[in-house]
Structure formats: structure tokens, C-alpha cells
Scaffold this motif. Structure first.
Motif: not given
Length: 78
Positions: A6-13
Motif C-alpha cells: 500500500i505504501q509503495k502504491a501511493i507515490k504522492q500522498p
């Protein structure tokens, strides 16, 4: 240990909130999320999406998926 996909999927929080005009620190209303997905999905079926709209659609779909995922985990714990 599970990989943190999940953290890797969200590139620009925060990018989706910024695009939708939701202030930082507030949640995106589900109604707004569903409306954006509906509108952009219609445009996608017609083949009229540009790159920015496609990215917004992908972010909105991921946000919707993750919100239901979080609700499922909370219900499982109770």
C-alpha cells in the motif's frame, strides 16, 4: 512479514485531496469520491480521458478500495 504494497502504491500522498479540493486533515467524502469515479468512468468509456483525468480516476479507485479495506479490518477486529 507482509510486504508494504500500500505504501509503495501511493507515490504522492495527498495528491487526490489536492485535486478534489479537500483540505488537508479532512477525509474525502464517499459521495464526492463516487461522483468523481462515475464522471471519469463515463469519459473513459467514451475514450475522452486525458492523462491527468486518468491518473485522478486511478487514485480515486485506489482510495475507494483502501477505504473499504480499512472498514473490513475494523469490523473484523470487533
Amino acid at each position: 512479514m507482509p510486504e508494504k504494497w500500500i505504501q509503495k502504491a501511493i507515490k504522492q500522498p495527498g495528491a487526490l485531496k489536492k485535486e478534489l479540493g479537500v483540505p488537508e486533515g479532512e477525509k474525502i467524502p464517499k459521495a464526492k469520491l463516487n461522483a468523481v469515479i462515475g464522471d471519469l468512468s463515463k469519459k473513459a468509456k467514451e475514450g475522452e480521458l486525458n492523462k491527468k483525468e486518468l491518473r485522478t480516476l486511478q487514485r480515486a479507485n485506489l482510495a475507494k478500495t483502501l477505504s473499504s479495506f480499512k472498514e473490513h479490518i475494523q469490523n473484523k477486529e470487533n
